[in-house]
Scaffold this motif. Structure first.
Motif, PDB file in Angstrom:
ATOM      1  N   TYR A   1      37.741 -36.620 112.965  1.00  0.00           N
ATOM      2  CA  TYR A   1      37.472 -37.468 111.800  1.00  0.00           C
ATOM      3  C   TYR A   1      36.615 -38.674 112.181  1.00  0.00           C
ATOM      4  O   TYR A   1      35.778 -39.131 111.393  1.00  0.00           O
TER       5      TYR A   1
ATOM      6  N   LYS B   1      41.842 -39.497 110.357  1.00  0.00           N
ATOM      7  CA  LYS B   1      41.786 -38.987 108.990  1.00  0.00           C
ATOM      8  C   LYS B   1      41.941 -40.121 107.986  1.00  0.00           C
ATOM      9  O   LYS B   1      41.204 -40.198 106.987  1.00  0.00           O
ATOM     10  N   ILE B   2      42.883 -41.023 108.260  1.00  0.00           N
ATOM     11  CA  ILE B   2      43.103 -42.160 107.364  1.00  0.00           C
ATOM     12  C   ILE B   2      41.872 -43.068 107.353  1.00  0.00           C
ATOM     13  O   ILE B   2      41.415 -43.516 106.300  1.00  0.00           O
TER      14      ILE B   2
ATOM     15  N   PHE C   1      38.800 -42.230 108.046  1.00  0.00           N
ATOM     16  CA  PHE C   1      37.716 -41.513 107.367  1.00  0.00           C
ATOM     17  C   PHE C   1      37.839 -41.653 105.852  1.00  0.00           C
ATOM     18  O   PHE C   1      36.846 -41.912 105.154  1.00  0.00           O
ATOM     19  N   GLU C   2      39.049 -41.505 105.327  1.00  0.00           N
ATOM     20  CA  GLU C   2      39.255 -41.626 103.882  1.00  0.00           C
ATOM     21  C   GLU C   2      38.947 -43.045 103.400  1.00  0.00           C
ATOM     22  O   GLU C   2      38.383 -43.234 102.317  1.00  0.00           O
ATOM     23  N   SER C   3      39.305 -44.041 104.203  1.00  0.00           N
ATOM     24  CA  SER C   3      39.025 -45.430 103.824  1.00  0.00           C
ATOM     25  C   SER C   3      37.525 -45.697 103.788  1.00  0.00           C
ATOM     26  O   SER C   3      37.012 -46.344 102.865  1.00  0.00           O
TER      27      SER C   3
ATOM     28  N   LYS D   1      35.155 -43.421 103.426  1.00  0.00           N
ATOM     29  CA  LYS D   1      34.583 -42.624 102.335  1.00  0.00           C
ATOM     30  C   LYS D   1      34.758 -43.342 100.995  1.00  0.00           C
ATOM     31  O   LYS D   1      33.860 -43.316 100.140  1.00  0.00           O
ATOM     32  N   SER D   2      35.896 -43.990 100.820  1.00  0.00           N
ATOM     33  CA  SER D   2      36.126 -44.753  99.592  1.00  0.00           C
ATOM     34  C   SER D   2      35.152 -45.922  99.489  1.00  0.00           C
ATOM     35  O   SER D   2      34.582 -46.188  98.425  1.00  0.00           O
TER      36      SER D   2
ATOM     37  N   GLU E   1      44.339 -47.929 107.142  1.00  0.00           N
ATOM     38  CA  GLU E   1      45.057 -47.211 106.086  1.00  0.00           C
ATOM     39  C   GLU E   1      44.893 -47.837 104.707  1.00  0.00           C
ATOM     40  O   GLU E   1      45.304 -47.264 103.698  1.00  0.00           O
TER      41      GLU E   1
ATOM     42  N   SER F   1      31.449 -45.108  98.562  1.00  0.00           N
ATOM     43  CA  SER F   1      31.242 -44.630  97.191  1.00  0.00           C
ATOM     44  C   SER F   1      30.956 -45.780  96.230  1.00  0.00           C
ATOM     45  O   SER F   1      30.567 -45.555  95.086  1.00  0.00           O
TER      46      SER F   1
ATOM     47  N   LYS G   1      42.970 -48.767 101.605  1.00  0.00           N
ATOM     48  CA  LYS G   1      41.750 -48.463 100.863  1.00  0.00           C
ATOM     49  C   LYS G   1      41.314 -49.666 100.035  1.00  0.00           C
ATOM     50  O   LYS G   1      42.127 -50.376  99.458  1.00  0.00           O
TER      51      LYS G   1
END
Length: 553
Positions: free
Chosen positions: A271, A238-239, A241-243, A245-246, A316, A249, A318
């Protein structure tokens, strides 16, 4: 009442007699403009002010032969000097004066300026005076001048002293369609990030559409990646994936690639699946079926990287727009270095370290992986990956694989240590500590933190140095040994204070120090360091054990 031609000439003559050439020129220019653009006055201006400087203008312009195809005689602007840095601009095609240009801002040393990571567009405008402030901030990768018939005017500015040095590369393009065709033909050319001039919105729309097409193009091979952002990950899908995704963008495409390696995770698999399903040309993902340990995961992301430089990043941490821009700027301005540790939290021992023992010693302090930069070209040139793989049994390489790469690279090229914000790693380090503490209610000592593990890593590190630096003197080896010995005592003290109860089930503080000291003495024997060095080690043991932990056992 307008003065006569003779009156203007008389005033100009008096100024010339008094040595005030600037005022004489002002008088003659005024006469030319107010007397119907008198050709004889213009000839006089050229004879007095332009012709004596013609050879200098030509020499200045000769420096621009790599960036423009316009011949000197085809240029449409002339510059009439008021003084060394201030000139009237004369439009030869329109036969009129067009204000003044001051080039004092170009007197700085362009070679001392940093390169910008990106290019800029000047759209449908020839007058560079409007953009001097931006042009002199950085040395832009490329300046795209878009508009019909602008080259002969824009190139005229290169006649002025020092101006051409601020133009790394210039590309003249006739119109929007030609610019679009250029980027279609050369998908590895980085899209401009700065747009100035007229009808800016048209070009912003074009760049946005080109960027979108590039990230959606999964077929074209990407061959000009500047920075590979490598994210080794395990059980934190999950962590990660968020990194990712950031990162996707952000408005970068050909400049970067994002490499994720899932080290056989059992938690958060869905994820990693989501990352794998992202339809984005910048993303590469590896999925190990079984855990390959830290060493295997680091080796994998480096194997997959194609960028000129690699930046390692914890899953973790970003990386936002500001941070990625800092990363890209660092890379384009430090292409000569072998490796680097670039973090805002790094506050001591900053600077540039020559390749060899100093650079290697500094490289050994890259504990946290985020902000470690590796020169991928040198990794390939010097077979660094093979060197690391061949030392799989070395405890230091196994536990600090990223440092092993940095140390090996620092033996060939300089190492850089700078304090620059390249990620949101403050938050990341806090999370890391929380995750570790949460993994055990009893605050147990991790396997890598026990004295025997630390001793094995210390011994392994010395072996790496000795192999990479065959000419290492006894004094240099001892200095390295002392430095790393003190660091090992410090690391042991941290885990002793954090997990005292678990630690003392196996070792007292004195016993732990004895274990390290005995290992260091064995290293002295291995590398034939004499009794004098050994006695210093025993003294160091006494000093370090008391320096970091005050106990009575």
């Amino acid at each position: 009442m307008v003065a006569t031609r003779e009156q203007y000439l008389m005033v100009a003559s008096k100024f010339i007699e008094n040595g005030d050439m600037g005022k004489a020129l002002v008088s003659l220019v005024e006469a030319y403009e107010k007397l119907g653009r008198d050709s004889e006055i213009l000839e006089l201006i050229y004879k007095i002010f332009v012709e004596p400087n013609e050879e200098l203008f030509k020499r200045n312009y000769s420096d621009a032969k790599e960036i423009t195809n316009i011949g000197y005689d085809e240029l449409l602007l002339d510059f009439i000097p008021i003084n060394d840095t201030c000139f009237y601009v004369f439009d030869k095609e329109r036969r009129k004066f067009d204000g003044i240009v001051d080039i004092d801002c170009f007197e700085d040393d362009a070679n001392a300026m940093q390169f910008e990571y990106c290019s800029m567009i000047i759209s449908e405008e020839w007058d560079l005076r409007k953009y001097f402030d931006e042009l002199i901030k950085k040395r832009w990768q490329c300046i795209f001048v878009v508009g019909e018939g602008l080259e002969a005017r824009v190139s005229s500015f290169f006649k002025l002293h020092g101006v051409v040095k601020f133009f790394n590369q210039v590309l003249f393009v006739e119109n929007l369609e030609t610019l679009s065709a250029f980027f279609e033909k050369y998908p590895d050319e980085y899209l401009p990030k700065i747009i100035m001039g007229n009808d800016v919105h048209k070009y912003e729309k074009l760049i946005y559409e080109m960027h979108k097409r590039r990230v959606e193009d999964l077929k074209t091979k990407r061959e000009n990646v500047l920075l590979s952002i490598c994210i080794p990950s395990y059980n934190r899908g999950k962590i990660a994936f968020e990194s990712v995704k950031s990162l996707i963008s952000l408005p970068f495409d050909s400049e970067i690639e994002i490499i994720v390696s899932d080290n056989g995770s059992e938690i958060g698999k869905e994820y990693y699946d989501m990352i794998e399903e992202m339809r984005d040309s910048r993303i590469k993902i590896n999925r190990f079926k079984e855990n390959q340990q830290y060493e295997g995961n680091i080796n994998q992301v480096i194997k997959m990287a194609t960028g000129k430089f690699i930046m390692l990043s914890s899953d973790e941490d970003k990386i936002g727009m500001e941070e990625l821009v800092a990363c890209l700027r660092f890379v384009v301005n430090h292409s000569w270095c072998g490796a680097a540790y670039v973090q805002e939290l790094v506050e001591d021992n900053l600077g540039f370290f020559d390749n060899g023992i100093n650079g290697m010693m500094t490289a050994s302090f890259c504990n946290y992986i985020t902000g470690v930069f590796l020169n991928n070209s040198l990794i390939k040139e010097h077979n660094i990956k093979e060197f690391v793989l061949n030392h799989h049994d070395n405890a230091y390489v196994t536990n600090y694989t990223h440092c092993a790469y940095a140390i090996a690279l620092a033996s060939y090229a300089p190492f850089v240590r700078l304090s620059i914000r390249t990620s949101d790693y403050k938050e990341g380090q806090i999370k890391e500590q929380q995750l570790r503490e949460a993994s055990s209610n009893e605050n147990k000592v991790f396997s890598y933190a026990w004295p025997e593990a630390r001793a094995a890593m210390l011994s392994g590190l010395i072996d790496i140095f000795a192999e990479l630096q065959e000419t290492l003197s006894k004094d240099e080896l001892f200095e390295l040994l002392e430095w790393q010995m003190e660091r090992t005592y410090f690391l042991l003290s941290l885990i002793y204070k954090q997990s005292t109860q678990d630690f003392k089930r196996r070792y007292t503080w004195r016993e732990a120090c004895n274990h390290i000291c005995e290992t260091v003495l064995e290293i002295c024997n291995k590398y034939a360091l004499n009794q004098e060095y050994r006695e210093k080690i025993i003294d160091d043991d006494e000093a370090y054990s008391k320096k970091f932990v005050c106990v009575n056992e």
